[in-house]
Design a protein around this motif. Structure first.
Motif, PDB file in Angstrom:
ATOM      1  N   PHE A  37       1.281  -1.259  -0.485  1.00 28.93           N
ATOM      2  CA  PHE A  37      -0.520   0.397  -0.062  1.00 28.93           C
ATOM      3  C   PHE A  37       0.944   1.175  -0.339  1.00 28.93           C
ATOM      4  O   PHE A  37       2.063   0.995   0.103  1.00 28.93           O
ATOM      5  CB  PHE A  37      -0.769  -0.076   1.368  1.00 28.93           C
ATOM      6  N   ARG A  38       0.253   2.347  -0.546  1.00 31.27           N
ATOM      7  CA  ARG A  38       1.513   3.784  -0.210  1.00 31.27           C
ATOM      8  C   ARG A  38      -0.202   4.818   0.390  1.00 31.27           C
ATOM      9  O   ARG A  38      -0.791   5.179   0.146  1.00 31.27           O
ATOM     10  CB  ARG A  38       1.727   4.074  -1.652  1.00 31.27           C
ATOM     11  N   GLN A  39       0.562   5.643   0.880  1.00 26.61           N
ATOM     12  CA  GLN A  39       0.010   6.838   1.605  1.00 26.61           C
ATOM     13  C   GLN A  39       0.813   8.136   1.412  1.00 26.61           C
ATOM     14  O   GLN A  39       2.110   8.035   1.576  1.00 26.61           O
ATOM     15  CB  GLN A  39      -0.406   6.433   3.013  1.00 26.61           C
ATOM     16  N   GLU A  44      -5.172   9.556   1.860  1.00 24.44           N
ATOM     17  CA  GLU A  44      -5.837   8.203   2.517  1.00 24.44           C
ATOM     18  C   GLU A  44      -4.741   7.296   2.053  1.00 24.44           C
ATOM     19  O   GLU A  44      -4.091   6.880   0.631  1.00 24.44           O
ATOM     20  CB  GLU A  44      -7.245   7.630   2.945  1.00 24.44           C
ATOM     21  N   ARG A  45      -4.164   6.180   2.628  1.00 29.32           N
ATOM     22  CA  ARG A  45      -3.509   5.021   2.491  1.00 29.32           C
ATOM     23  C   ARG A  45      -4.313   4.278   1.092  1.00 29.32           C
ATOM     24  O   ARG A  45      -5.445   3.811   1.008  1.00 29.32           O
ATOM     25  CB  ARG A  45      -3.272   3.920   3.808  1.00 29.32           C
ATOM     26  N   TYR A  95       4.038   1.084   2.294  1.00 26.63           N
ATOM     27  CA  TYR A  95       4.008   0.069   2.990  1.00 26.63           C
ATOM     28  C   TYR A  95       2.968  -1.514   2.980  1.00 26.63           C
ATOM     29  O   TYR A  95       3.243  -1.439   1.977  1.00 26.63           O
ATOM     30  CB  TYR A  95       2.239   0.537   4.678  1.00 26.63           C
ATOM     31  N   HIS A 109      -7.150  -1.691   2.818  1.00 23.92           N
ATOM     32  CA  HIS A 109      -6.292  -2.164   4.346  1.00 23.92           C
ATOM     33  C   HIS A 109      -7.428  -2.221   5.768  1.00 23.92           C
ATOM     34  O   HIS A 109      -6.219  -3.265   6.494  1.00 23.92           O
ATOM     35  CB  HIS A 109      -5.758  -0.865   4.273  1.00 23.92           C
ATOM     36  N   TRP A 115       1.770  -4.227   9.511  1.00 20.89           N
ATOM     37  CA  TRP A 115       2.207  -3.226   8.953  1.00 20.89           C
ATOM     38  C   TRP A 115       2.995  -3.631   9.074  1.00 20.89           C
ATOM     39  O   TRP A 115       3.815  -3.246  10.137  1.00 20.89           O
ATOM     40  CB  TRP A 115       1.265  -2.297   9.229  1.00 20.89           C
ATOM     41  N   GLY A 118       6.461   1.512   7.145  1.00 18.15           N
ATOM     42  CA  GLY A 118       7.251   1.975   5.454  1.00 18.15           C
ATOM     43  C   GLY A 118       8.448   2.549   5.433  1.00 18.15           C
ATOM     44  O   GLY A 118       8.702   2.961   6.440  1.00 18.15           O
TER      45      GLY A 118
END
Length: 125
Positions: A37-39, A44-45, A95, A109, A115, A118
Motif C-alpha cells: 500500500f502507499r500513502q 488516504e492509504r 507499506y 487495508h 504492517w 513504511g
C-alpha cells in the motif's frame, strides 16, 4: 505474529526505478498473503499490489499496471516491489502488509493484520 520491515525507498528522478523489499520475521511467511500500500501526504492509504500465498496470482491498482511488479521469495521471507518508469504521483510512504491465509478483499487495508513501518519514495520531476 509477523513483523515486517521495509527497505529500498529513497529519492529518484521521474522515469527512474526503485526496488522495495519487505522482510518478514517468523517461519510462517509462506502462509501469509502479502500486499503493498502507499500513502501520500494528505491522502488516504491506497492499495498498490497484491500477491497470493504461492506467488502465482498478482493484482495491481490501475495506475501502476505495467510499471510495478510484485514478487515474493518464500525461502527468504521477503516480498518485493519493483517500480519502473516512476512518476511524481508515485511519491508516498510505501507499506507492506500481511495476513495469514487468503483474503477476499485484497485491496482493503482493513483486510491486513500486520504492517511494516513504511519506506519513503520521493519522485522528482
Amino acid at each position: 505474529q509477523v513483523q515486517l520491515v521495509e527497505s529500498g525507498g529513497g529519492p529518484v528522478q521521474a522515469g527512474g526505478s526503485l526496488k522495495l523489499s519487505c522482510a518478514a520475521s517468523g517461519r510462517t511467511f509462506s502462509s501469509c498473503t502479502m500486499s503493498w500500500f502507499r500513502q501520500a501526504p494528505g491522502k488516504e492509504r491506497e492499495f498498490v499490489a497484491y500477491i497470493s500465498l504461492s506467488g502465482a496470482t498478482t493484482y495491481y491498482t490501475d495506475s501502476v499496471k505495467g510499471r510495478f511488479t510484485i514478487s515474493r521469495d518464500n525461502a527468504k521471507n521477503t516480498v518485493y516491489l519493483q517500480m519502473k518508469s516512476l512518476k511524481p504521483d508515485d511519491t508516498a510512504v510505501y507499506y507492506c502488509a500481511a495476513r495469514y491465509g487468503t483474503v477476499a478483499r485484497y485491496s482493503s487495508h482493513s483486510s491486513y493484520a500486520y504492517w511494516g513501518q513504511g519506506t519513503q519514495v520521493t519522485v522528482s520531476s
